[in-house]
Design an enzyme around this catalytic site. Sequence first.
Site, PDB file in Angstrom:
ATOM      1  N   ASP A  29      -3.104   1.458  -1.966  1.00 10.76           N
ATOM      2  CA  ASP A  29      -2.291   1.058  -0.970  1.00 10.76           C
ATOM      3  C   ASP A  29      -2.777  -0.018  -0.239  1.00 10.76           C
ATOM      4  OD1 ASP A  29      -0.332   3.366   1.484  1.00 10.76           O
ATOM      5  OD2 ASP A  29      -0.622   1.205   1.120  1.00 10.76           O
TER       6      ASP A  29
HETATM    7  C1  GLC Z   1       1.843   0.146   3.758  1.00 13.32           C
HETATM    8  C2  GLC Z   1       2.276   1.724   3.023  1.00 13.32           C
HETATM    9  C3  GLC Z   1       2.713   1.662   1.663  1.00 13.32           C
HETATM   10  C4  GLC Z   1       3.585   0.087   1.532  1.00 13.32           C
HETATM   11  C5  GLC Z   1       2.229  -0.901   1.361  1.00 13.32           C
HETATM   12  C6  GLC Z   1       2.947  -2.076   1.030  1.00 13.32           C
HETATM   13  O1  GLC Z   1       0.830   0.172   4.436  1.00 13.32           O
HETATM   14  O2  GLC Z   1       1.409   2.702   3.376  1.00 13.32           O
HETATM   15  O3  GLC Z   1       3.735   2.596   1.823  1.00 13.32           O
HETATM   16  O4  GLC Z   1       4.178   0.271   0.153  1.00 13.32           O
HETATM   17  O5  GLC Z   1       1.385  -0.890   2.604  1.00 13.32           O
HETATM   18  O6  GLC Z   1       3.838  -2.717   2.211  1.00 13.32           O
END
Ligand code: GLC
Length: 748
Positions: A284
Amino acid sequence: MKAVRTLILAFVLVALPGCQGQKAASTVGTDAAVEARIDKFLSQMTLSEKIGQMNQVSVGGDVSNYADALRKGQIGSILNEVDPVKVNEFQRISVEESRLGIPLLVGRDVIHGFHTVFPIPLGLAATFDPALVEQGARVAALEATAQGVRWTFSPMLDIARDPRWGRIAEGSGEDTYLDARMAEAMVYGYQGRAADTTSMAACIKHFVGYGAAEGGRDYNSTFLTERQLRNVYLPPFEAAVKAGAMTLMTSFNDNDGVPSTANTFMVKDVLRGEWGFDGLVVTDWNSMGEMIAHGYGTDRKDVAKKALDAGVDMDMMTYGYVSHLEELVHSGAVKEAAIDQAVRNILRVKILLGLFEHPYVDVDASAAVQYAPEHLAAAQRSVEESAILLKNNGVLPLEAAPLRNILVTGPLADAPHDQLGTWAFDGEKEHTVTPLKALKERFPGKVSYVPGLTYSRENRARFDDVVAAARRADVVLVFVGEEAILSGEAHSLADLNLKGSQSELLAALKATGKPVVATVMAGRPLTIERDLPNCDALLYAFHPGTMGGPALANLLFGDVTPSGKTPVTFLRTVGQVPLYYNHTMTGRPYNGETLLDDIPQEAGQTSLGNTSYYLDYGPYPLFPFGFGLSYTTFSYSDASLDRDVYGKDDTITISCTLANTGGRNGTEVVQVYVRDLMGSLTRPVKELKHFERVHLQAGESRTLQMQIPVSELAFYGQDGMKKVEPGDFQLWVAGDSDSGEPMNFCVK
Ligand code: GLC
């Protein structure tokens, strides 16, 4: 191009004792030609170019800012560019100006639609309609791929039993079986059944257990046992892998002390070893770097090694891989073979998406795809099926003819931005059709609008204007709920009541004596018990998206009969968290014991019920899982099982007669729940094992036959093995998790 299908070969090693799943000998997600193509690339790539593939960068502004890194092959994927002209320029530099011409994976959070915004995933789950959800995901893929996005960070599969957690909006609620069906639907929808340039790689997330954040506070630690993971939180991910999900994202949380981005057991042993997942694992956003804050790593070099050792292929926005892996290889701390494996997984996804053959998007064609009429129609139908009728004293459906003055009020009546809900990055509020707009178009000259509150947090002492307007109206349609910003990531709430003066607005409207019909738009199940007495009817629409207005108008005026069911338990008060339907029995289940109002003064210490409940709020929720009313009524009768005793390889056939006993056509979500009465572990009091939508004309009845393989009753028991344990079971066929009479059967 062959979609990634994770076919787990039949060879299953003898499972080891302890919480081990059955191990798959190997995975054949792709064919020999694809692997040979990857081998060739690996043989040509420098170590630096390999590591570049493992680097994902969120981009913005001029493409030229990234040109040098692209030419050097230092970026393998970008996210957050959706301008097709810029996407093509990113790809052009990567393909035509780098040494090996490897195209980029272009990612975006396409969570519930791209430009055409559908209900938030929690609302989609309320449809209990996987086919419709798949159609919505397909629409999202058509619109997003038309602008160059070929990877979405969706579906989110986090089981959520705590509505304080803002991200409950993004998942499919509290039930494992429903979550798994929605996961499959979205994977098929995004990636397509016959993959082509409209295929968008799904990314199942957040692996794993993120929804159990302690206290419902986002990013907080979780403490799930391996058994809970295997029996509740992992099955939707396994289902999505079997459906061919091409990528997976590790979660922010540490579970039982181990951050998911370094959880070797979950990624290497379970995901890849047991399930044979051969797609791409991405962190993430900076979840690799956050392991330093977790106190699990000393610096970016340390956490980069830990993530790679755990089997994570791509680094989203830590720059840990691209900064430190080369040094780690040269020092011998990391083997290049581990990097080769990561790059293999990345290249496999790029090849299977056809990016080498079709790296560019047709800019001229992209605009025509957006907001296509059939897309808007699919979004509207999704709202119509997702809205849940929670109360109706008969005021609904409204008959338009006699109405001369329809008052529309409330902060969500004309809120084109908030109606889209959270994670609607590419939704454009200019395209939102709000309830006010839809009702004015439908009933020209009959609709008056006095907002009462301009936004959901507004505090007001008096409502003279809207009360006066209500007195002049024949019916009051009030739209309340949550602003989109109060829902989603990092937006946990400790108080789930309607914010601001919304409840006071409802009370003031009710005091006029006019019929009050409330519609709630929210990103979670709010605690609305105190508001119910002030509504003659209440429709719950989890942020409905672009077409919320026309859909809600159709529901309120009876063109469509509500069929949505609660995908999550609705609490009476936030103090009941966590409260969910598939709980265990405990040794002291509630048995009608005394509640607060009945407690005598100076009651003796042992005089009250010694069972598991709250003295003040009792043991029950406001609305159970799977609940929803209709404009008609349904009855269940003649329920039976084809046998009393089943073997482990048998299939249970359930029959029952469903009758539409009301005066309107309607659709019922028939649900089948099973209880394992005794096991090597204590078992849930009920578990959803089947559901289907059944449409019946007024007065029609139909005998239904539903099948559940006995193997679906398997669970990971105390010996760590997944199996059906013989013994006595109960089974319900009903319209929600709190209804129906059990039928008994046993498994030998
Ligand atoms: C975020 C989220 C994730 C998302 C990623 C990209 O913080 O936790 O679900 O896909 O960043 O935006």
